[in-house]
Motif scaffolding. Structure first.
Motif, PDB file in Angstrom:
ATOM      1  N   LYS A   4       0.852  -1.204   0.000  1.00 14.88           N
ATOM      2  CA  LYS A   4       0.000   0.000   0.000  1.00 14.88           C
ATOM      3  C   LYS A   4       0.879   1.243   0.000  1.00 14.88           C
ATOM      4  CE  LYS A   4      -4.401  -1.446   0.880  1.00 14.88           C
ATOM      5  NZ  LYS A   4      -5.682  -0.867   0.491  1.00 14.88           N
ATOM      6  N   VAL A   5       0.455   2.240  -0.764  1.00 16.52           N
ATOM      7  CA  VAL A   5       1.211   3.497  -0.810  1.00 16.52           C
ATOM      8  C   VAL A   5       0.354   4.593  -0.187  1.00 16.52           C
ATOM      9  CG1 VAL A   5       2.399   5.157  -2.303  1.00 16.52           C
ATOM     10  CG2 VAL A   5       2.341   2.730  -2.937  1.00 16.52           C
ATOM     11  N   SER A   6       0.894   5.267   0.803  1.00 17.93           N
ATOM     12  CA  SER A   6       0.132   6.299   1.512  1.00 17.93           C
ATOM     13  C   SER A   6       0.298   7.653   0.829  1.00 17.93           C
ATOM     14  CB  SER A   6       0.626   6.400   2.955  1.00 17.93           C
ATOM     15  OG  SER A   6       1.935   6.944   2.944  1.00 17.93           O
ATOM     16  N   VAL A   7      -0.540   8.602   1.228  1.00 16.45           N
ATOM     17  CA  VAL A   7      -0.421   9.983   0.735  1.00 16.45           C
ATOM     18  C   VAL A   7       0.969  10.527   1.066  1.00 16.45           C
ATOM     19  CG1 VAL A   7      -1.193  12.361   1.215  1.00 16.45           C
ATOM     20  CG2 VAL A   7      -2.864  10.595   0.691  1.00 16.45           C
ATOM     21  N   PHE A  78      -2.889   2.489  -3.850  1.00 11.99           N
ATOM     22  CA  PHE A  78      -3.043   3.722  -3.061  1.00 11.99           C
ATOM     23  C   PHE A  78      -3.852   3.420  -1.803  1.00 11.99           C
ATOM     24  CE2 PHE A  78      -3.122   8.036  -2.098  1.00 11.99           C
ATOM     25  CZ  PHE A  78      -4.413   8.519  -1.953  1.00 11.99           C
ATOM     26  N   ASP A  79      -3.357   3.906  -0.656  1.00 10.45           N
ATOM     27  CA  ASP A  79      -4.051   3.685   0.615  1.00 10.45           C
ATOM     28  C   ASP A  79      -5.000   4.855   0.877  1.00 10.45           C
ATOM     29  OD1 ASP A  79      -4.895   3.190   3.134  1.00 10.45           O
ATOM     30  OD2 ASP A  79      -2.894   2.911   4.016  1.00 10.45           O
ATOM     31  N   GLU A  80      -6.261   4.651   0.531  1.00  7.05           N
ATOM     32  CA  GLU A  80      -7.246   5.741   0.603  1.00  7.05           C
ATOM     33  C   GLU A  80      -7.428   6.272   2.020  1.00  7.05           C
ATOM     34  OE1 GLU A  80     -11.266   4.640   0.303  1.00  7.05           O
ATOM     35  OE2 GLU A  80     -11.833   6.744   0.480  1.00  7.05           O
ATOM     36  N   SER A  81      -7.186   5.398   3.004  1.00  5.18           N
ATOM     37  CA  SER A  81      -7.426   5.830   4.387  1.00  5.18           C
ATOM     38  C   SER A  81      -6.438   6.906   4.838  1.00  5.18           C
ATOM     39  CB  SER A  81      -7.342   4.614   5.328  1.00  5.18           C
ATOM     40  OG  SER A  81      -5.999   4.174   5.378  1.00  5.18           O
ATOM     41  N   ILE A 285     -15.454   8.965  -7.483  1.00  8.96           N
ATOM     42  CA  ILE A 285     -14.881   7.824  -6.766  1.00  8.96           C
ATOM     43  C   ILE A 285     -15.053   6.549  -7.585  1.00  8.96           C
ATOM     44  CG2 ILE A 285     -15.205   6.407  -4.694  1.00  8.96           C
ATOM     45  CD1 ILE A 285     -14.879   8.881  -3.123  1.00  8.96           C
ATOM     46  N   THR A 286     -16.156   6.483  -8.331  1.00 10.90           N
ATOM     47  CA  THR A 286     -16.362   5.325  -9.195  1.00 10.90           C
ATOM     48  C   THR A 286     -15.186   5.185 -10.150  1.00 10.90           C
ATOM     49  OG1 THR A 286     -18.702   5.753  -9.088  1.00 10.90           O
ATOM     50  CG2 THR A 286     -18.004   4.241 -10.773  1.00 10.90           C
ATOM     51  N   GLU A 293     -14.127  -0.523  -2.637  1.00  9.95           N
ATOM     52  CA  GLU A 293     -14.119   0.767  -1.944  1.00  9.95           C
ATOM     53  C   GLU A 293     -15.406   1.515  -2.239  1.00  9.95           C
ATOM     54  OE1 GLU A 293     -12.247   1.830   0.220  1.00  9.95           O
ATOM     55  OE2 GLU A 293     -10.333   0.835   0.014  1.00  9.95           O
ATOM     56  N   LYS A 294     -15.801   1.445  -3.500  1.00  6.34           N
ATOM     57  CA  LYS A 294     -16.961   2.201  -3.933  1.00  6.34           C
ATOM     58  C   LYS A 294     -18.199   1.804  -3.116  1.00  6.34           C
ATOM     59  CE  LYS A 294     -18.865   1.076  -7.707  1.00  6.34           C
ATOM     60  NZ  LYS A 294     -19.163   0.768  -9.097  1.00  6.34           N
TER      61      LYS A 294
END
Ligand code: 173
Length: 488
Positions: A4-7, A78-81, A285-286, A293-294
């Protein structure tokens, strides 16, 4: 690609020499590929450290990137959290395709505050407009805020020599050219690249105050740097579920002399349903996230506000005033008061001010128009106007509304969306919005026979409240409800 890649990770690789980009939920290292890009490397460098999905998908199939790159260049999902407001604002800035500069009316054609909102609806980014102009559910409170100001009529006096007049007042100990502050609104960069810097600079040039938002698109010090060092600001606080984070913010504010008051938002214990915002974010987001996730986001509502507002602590209550007091040197103003009972509560708690507000119709729909709540407080709890500062926002679109609020006893008036939309024209837009309010206020004063705004604060002889009064809750009905409660 399991990693996972964070912001934080992706933003570390935000240059042409080291260029990671998010595309369709995955992060890629495009450093080597960019110089060979058929559309030119600039197109890629522009999104270094950012989300390039939208632009990418306009030109390429989803598979192409997967096929074109080596495994080493595929950095992970991508790590959305880890998403932050700053990151989201940066995406807005980098994706200008929705804003259409050809549609932007010249600033010289804008003659009232509504014109700014209309200009933004035409020329601003679509999703920014959905976020800014939107409000809760059926927009009933949003619209009532505006139309109820129109139900408050003047009782003008004439033949009074109104050649020289003054609109100067004091708010929270600050001398201001007129009692107006710019409401705190989230991520102003969505409205224009200068964002809060334009609001700060425009407020300072106009002698009014910008109340900066906890959810600003840039840091407090950067916003302060937009104005002369002596110019005052207010700070709007959302109390974080993680209280230590709020304590850290308060500690930082204590060191900044330019901040003169702490406006604690009390009317948004949970982020409400903003349908325009949710519809547009759902589409986006779609395209950006996986279907898994959606579906999670769909259930909760995908609006920008809801996605980013999860940190707001719904446990906030009156006992917390003591905790805030322990951590701040600033005057405490409770923002979001909607009844005489809560105005009295704030007074009894020793707060220095209240803002009568329903979050611009963005909190509880069917909450009363703010001017009605101001009238209710004046009728049922007039002592608050002597004990603390009473401010009001919500639906203010005319300089004459400032005169109305002051005659009812208000110390200051917040104006939100028109200023946010004026950021489309940078600082000049903000100054123009303030100049329109100033001019309309002065005209209303002269035509009412008022020469000094400060001196008519609380003087209801200039107002006819009859039309508005029909909408006030009847005192008898309140006691009837109280009686019923007692019987139960
Ligand atoms: O009204 C809002 O959108 C708002 O105040 C907000 C700002 C950031 C996160 C959540 C809500």
């Amino acid at each position: 690609m399991a990693q996972k890649v964070s912001v934080a990770d992706i933003t570390k690789h935000a240059t042409a020499e080291d260029c990671w980009i998010l595309v369709n939920g995955k992060v890629y290292d495009l450093t080597k590929f960019a110089p060979d890009h058929p559309g030119g490397p600039d197109m890629i460098w522009k999104y270094a450290g950012k989300d390039g999905t939208k632009t990418y998908n306009t030109y390429h199939s989803a598979e192409l990137i997967e096929k074109s790159l080596s495994d080493a260049e595929k950095k992970g999902e991508f790590d959305e959290s880890t998403m932050t407001l700053t990151w989201l604002a940066a995406q807005q800035e980098a994706t200008p395709s929705e804003a259409d500069p050809n549609e932007k009316p010249p600033l010289s054609s804008i003659i009232n505050l509504d014109d700014f909102e209309q200009a933004f609806a035409k020329a601003g980014a679509q999703k920014a407009n959905a976020y800014i102009s939107g409000a809760s559910n059926d927009l009933l409170t949003l619209n009532a805020n505006k139309t109820f100001w129109q139900k408050l009529w003047f009782r003008p006096r004439v033949m009074r020599n109104v050649d020289v007049i003054s609109t100067k007042m004091k708010m929270m100990g600050c001398e201001v050219a007129m009692p107006v502050w710019i409401c705190p609104m989230g991520i102003a960069k969505t409205a224009g690249p200068e964002g809060e810097r334009a609001l700060g600079a425009g407020a300072a040039a106009s002698g009014i105050v910008h109340c900066m938002s906890t959810a600003a698109s840039m840091g407090v010090e950067e916003i302060l740097s937009s104005a002369p060092k002596t110019h005052p600001f207010f700070f709007q606080l959302y109390v974080d579920r993680q209280r230590h984070k709020t304590e850290a913010v308060l500690a930082q504010l204590n060191k900044l002399d330019q901040i003169k008051a702490l406006f604690i938002t009390a009317d948004l214990a949970v982020v409400s349903k903003r349908e325009a915002d949710e519809r547009i974010r759902t589409q986006e987001i779609t395209s950006v996230y996986s279907s898994q996730e959606k579906s999670r986001i769909d259930k909760k509502g995908a609006g920008l506000a809801r996605t980013t507002g999860g940190f707001i602590d719904p446990a906030l209550n009156w006992d917390d005033i003591a905790w805030v007091r322990k951590h701040t040197n600033l005057p405490i103003v409770i923002k979001g008061i909607q009844s005489a009972a809560d105005a009295r509560m704030a007074m009894e708690m020793g707060c220095q001010g209240i803002v009568i507000s329903n979050h611009g119709g963005r909190a509880l729909d069917n909450a009363p128009a703010t001017i009605l709540a101001l009238l209710e407080i004046r009728r049922d709890c007039p002592e608050v106007f002597d004990k603390l500062e009473v401010h009001i926002d919500g639906g203010v679109r005319r300089g004459s509304d400032i005169l109305k609020a002051v005659c009812l006893g208000a110390h200051g008036v917040g104006v939100g969306r028109p200023f946010q939309c004026s950021v489309l024209y940078d600082t000049e837009g903000v100054e123009t919005a303030a100049a329109i309010i100033q001019d309309e206020l002065e005209t209303a004063m002269r035509l009412c026979g008022v020469t000094d705004l400060e001196k008519v604060r609380g003087d209801m002889s200039y107002l006819n409240t009859s039309e508005l009064e029909q909408y006030l809750p009847k005192p008898e009905r309140r006691s009837w409800f109280a009686g019923l409660r007692a019987r139960l």
